[in-house]
Write an enzyme that holds these catalytic residues in place. Structure first.
Site, PDB file in Angstrom:
ATOM      1  CG  ASP A   1      -1.274  -1.335   1.147  1.00  8.72           C
ATOM      2  OD1 ASP A   1      -2.394  -1.385  -0.179  1.00  8.72           O
ATOM      3  OD2 ASP A   1      -2.328  -1.182   2.265  1.00  8.72           O
TER       4      ASP A   1
ATOM      5  CG  ASP B   1      -6.512  -0.984  -1.546  1.00  6.95           C
ATOM      6  OD1 ASP B   1      -7.391  -2.288  -1.890  1.00  6.95           O
ATOM      7  OD2 ASP B   1      -5.876  -0.891  -0.834  1.00  6.95           O
TER       8      ASP B   1
END
Length: 159
Positions: A110, A124
């Site tokens: 991430d 995402d």
């Protein structure tokens, strides 16, 4: 065909951004405003759910879900609206990117951080936007099922 290209583009852009984040993002991150660039890792799925589960289980479950999304997109392609196809392409592209990243080392990289929400990535974002488009497309009645088939000319109907 366009839905496949959109899904592939989502996955490619996200995987490129992950590669950049892993190799070029400074340890302290980069402040960019409402969304900062901060490197993070997630061994679970959304919100670190299942982080303690064996990696193989998480990979198999996410691969199964991704395959289900791919089948749904393939089945909807002939009759679905542009909105519905785009929604499924965004979800599929994000799911594929997260799955490919997870298959390398069991974790998802991430790199987007707001300070008030868990760190996330472009895959995402695509999944959430695709989900929102999917829900909004459901408001239209004709998008919920394939067109009816005229069976009046079937073999059973002819004498």
């Amino acid at each position: 065909m366009i839905a496949i290209l959109l899904a592939a583009a989502v996955a490619a852009v996200d995987l490129a951004a992950r590669a950049w984040a892993k190799t070029r993002l400074p340890p302290e991150g980069i402040e960019t405003g409402p969304v900062d660039l901060v490197l993070g890792y997630n061994s679970g799925v959304a919100f670190s759910l299942g982080a303690d589960a064996p990696t193989a289980v998480v990979v198999v479950v996410t691969a199964t879900i991704t395959a289900g999304i791919a089948v749904a997109a393939w089945r909807v392609a002939p009759w679905g609206s542009r909105t519905l196809r785009a929604a499924l392409a965004l979800v599929l592209g994000g799911a594929v990117a997260n799955l490919l990243d997870r298959c390398r080392d069991g974790i998802v990289t991430d790199y987007l951080h707001t300070g008030w929400w868990p760190t996330f990535n472009l895959a995402d974002v695509a999944i959430v936007l695709g989900g929102a488009l999917l829900v909004s497309s459901m408001w239209s009645r004709e998008e919920l099922s394939p067109p009816s088939v005229d069976r009046s000319h079937s073999a059973e109907g002819s004498a």
